[in-house]
Design a protein around this motif. Structure first.
Motif, PDB file in Angstrom:
ATOM      1  N   VAL A   1       0.871  -1.012  -0.123  1.00 52.14           N
ATOM      2  CA  VAL A   1      -0.046   0.003   0.105  1.00 52.14           C
ATOM      3  C   VAL A   1       0.801   1.268  -0.062  1.00 52.14           C
ATOM      4  O   VAL A   1       0.587   2.272  -0.764  1.00 52.14           O
ATOM      5  CB  VAL A   1      -1.126   0.021   1.169  1.00 52.14           C
ATOM      6  N   ALA A   2       1.655   1.319   0.858  1.00 54.57           N
ATOM      7  CA  ALA A   2       2.639   2.610   1.054  1.00 54.57           C
ATOM      8  C   ALA A   2       4.345   2.087   0.836  1.00 54.57           C
ATOM      9  O   ALA A   2       4.553   1.220   1.082  1.00 54.57           O
ATOM     10  CB  ALA A   2       2.539   2.953   2.339  1.00 54.57           C
TER      11      ALA A   2
ATOM     12  N   VAL B   1      -0.367  12.239   2.265  1.00 56.64           N
ATOM     13  CA  VAL B   1      -1.739  12.350   1.988  1.00 56.64           C
ATOM     14  C   VAL B   1      -2.173  11.450   0.644  1.00 56.64           C
ATOM     15  O   VAL B   1      -3.179  10.540   0.878  1.00 56.64           O
ATOM     16  CB  VAL B   1      -2.092  13.729   1.371  1.00 56.64           C
ATOM     17  N   LEU B   2      -1.189  11.276  -0.028  1.00 58.06           N
ATOM     18  CA  LEU B   2      -1.444  10.082  -1.049  1.00 58.06           C
ATOM     19  C   LEU B   2      -1.479   8.724  -0.606  1.00 58.06           C
ATOM     20  O   LEU B   2      -2.494   8.068  -1.101  1.00 58.06           O
ATOM     21  CB  LEU B   2      -0.168  10.296  -2.065  1.00 58.06           C
TER      22      LEU B   2
ATOM     23  N   ALA C   1      -5.225   4.160   0.482  1.00 56.63           N
ATOM     24  CA  ALA C   1      -5.605   3.156   1.673  1.00 56.63           C
ATOM     25  C   ALA C   1      -7.044   3.531   1.843  1.00 56.63           C
ATOM     26  O   ALA C   1      -7.947   2.385   1.852  1.00 56.63           O
ATOM     27  CB  ALA C   1      -4.946   3.479   2.891  1.00 56.63           C
ATOM     28  N   LEU C   2      -7.733   4.756   1.631  1.00 59.83           N
ATOM     29  CA  LEU C   2      -9.127   4.822   1.918  1.00 59.83           C
ATOM     30  C   LEU C   2      -9.745   4.300   0.656  1.00 59.83           C
ATOM     31  O   LEU C   2     -10.989   3.824   0.905  1.00 59.83           O
ATOM     32  CB  LEU C   2      -9.421   6.512   1.893  1.00 59.83           C
ATOM     33  N   MET C   3      -9.317   4.427  -0.619  1.00 63.98           N
ATOM     34  CA  MET C   3      -9.855   3.760  -1.674  1.00 63.98           C
ATOM     35  C   MET C   3      -9.947   2.375  -1.518  1.00 63.98           C
ATOM     36  O   MET C   3     -10.800   1.625  -2.276  1.00 63.98           O
ATOM     37  CB  MET C   3      -9.064   4.185  -3.278  1.00 63.98           C
TER      38      MET C   3
ATOM     39  N   ALA D   1      -5.831   0.994   9.587  1.00 61.78           N
ATOM     40  CA  ALA D   1      -4.616   0.744  10.369  1.00 61.78           C
ATOM     41  C   ALA D   1      -3.622  -0.378   9.951  1.00 61.78           C
ATOM     42  O   ALA D   1      -2.428  -0.478   9.826  1.00 61.78           O
ATOM     43  CB  ALA D   1      -4.855   0.524  11.736  1.00 61.78           C
ATOM     44  N   GLY D   2      -4.360  -1.496   9.576  1.00 63.36           N
ATOM     45  CA  GLY D   2      -3.559  -2.413   8.583  1.00 63.36           C
ATOM     46  C   GLY D   2      -2.882  -2.097   7.402  1.00 63.36           C
ATOM     47  O   GLY D   2      -1.781  -2.409   7.111  1.00 63.36           O
ATOM     48  N   LEU D   3      -3.770  -1.378   6.530  1.00 57.71           N
ATOM     49  CA  LEU D   3      -2.934  -0.903   5.359  1.00 57.71           C
ATOM     50  C   LEU D   3      -2.135   0.111   5.643  1.00 57.71           C
ATOM     51  O   LEU D   3      -1.063   0.143   4.631  1.00 57.71           O
ATOM     52  CB  LEU D   3      -3.995  -0.271   4.385  1.00 57.71           C
ATOM     53  N   LEU D   4      -1.886   0.933   6.503  1.00 60.89           N
ATOM     54  CA  LEU D   4      -1.163   1.930   6.622  1.00 60.89           C
ATOM     55  C   LEU D   4       0.163   1.574   7.655  1.00 60.89           C
ATOM     56  O   LEU D   4       1.171   2.348   8.021  1.00 60.89           O
ATOM     57  CB  LEU D   4      -1.821   3.124   7.333  1.00 60.89           C
ATOM     58  N   ALA D   5      -0.074   0.576   8.142  1.00 64.90           N
ATOM     59  CA  ALA D   5       1.090  -0.190   9.128  1.00 64.90           C
ATOM     60  C   ALA D   5       2.278  -0.400   8.446  1.00 64.90           C
ATOM     61  O   ALA D   5       2.510  -0.889   7.186  1.00 64.90           O
ATOM     62  CB  ALA D   5       0.514  -1.419   9.879  1.00 64.90           C
TER      63      ALA D   5
END
Length: 176
Positions: A108-109, A118-119, A124-126, A172-176
């Motif tokens: 994801v990141a 922000v991107l 992640a929101l999408m 949280a999982g996507l951004l970890a």
């Protein structure tokens, strides 16, 4: 305000909606003109696509035009329009973007210094299902209370709470 034609009367949103229902052919246009930019920004943030946002706005404005007589005056007209736009966006997302399950092999990141936070958050929101994304955006990003978000989304408060909790956990999982 005074003009050469006499005093200009500024009608409230509720007055404009009532005038539209009563047959005033310009009242709906004036009402939408007041809210169009804000509603389009909402559609853009929800759909994340300018074409889908424009289509959702068209669907929403048609629904509002046709459903004006059913407005119950238990909320602000702007909130009613907001809810119609959100519902149109969610309907469009359901039709065009099937929810795909998350897999462990998708990154994801990119953790380099060039990646803008922000991107990363937007990506992640999408990845969230449309209903969870709408709840998280309404409560956490737009600052609506759970009760207001529930009214805007047309669901129970408990549903908003659970969608937010699930969406936050997935984020949280996507951004970890």
């Amino acid at each position: 305000m005074l003009s050469f034609l006499g005093p200009t009367v500024v009608r409230s949103d509720a007055d404009l909606l009532a005038a539209h229902v009563a047959g005033d052919r310009y009242a709906f246009e004036e009402l939408i003109g007041r809210h169009e930019r804000r509603l389009y920004r909402l559609a853009r943030r929800t759909t994340r696509n300018p074409e889908d946002a424009a289509d959702a706005m068209q669907d929403a404005m048609l629904a509002a035009h046709r459903g004006a007589a059913s407005f119950r005056h238990d909320a602000a007209v702007g909130s009613w329009l907001h809810r119609i736009v959100i519902n149109a966006c969610l309907d469009r997302l359901r039709r065009t973007q099937p929810t795909t399950p998350l897999s462990d092999d998708t990154a994801v990141a990119d953790r380099t210094s060039q990646v803008d936070t922000v991107l990363v958050v937007r990506r992640a929101l999408m990845r969230l299902p449309a209903e969870q994304r709408a709840a998280v955006l309404a409560v956490d990003m737009h600052g609506y209370s759970v009760a207001d978000a529930a009214a805007l989304l047309g669901v129970a408060e408990g549903t908003v709470k659970s969608r937010c909790a699930r969406g936050r956990a997935r984020l949280a999982g996507l951004l970890a």
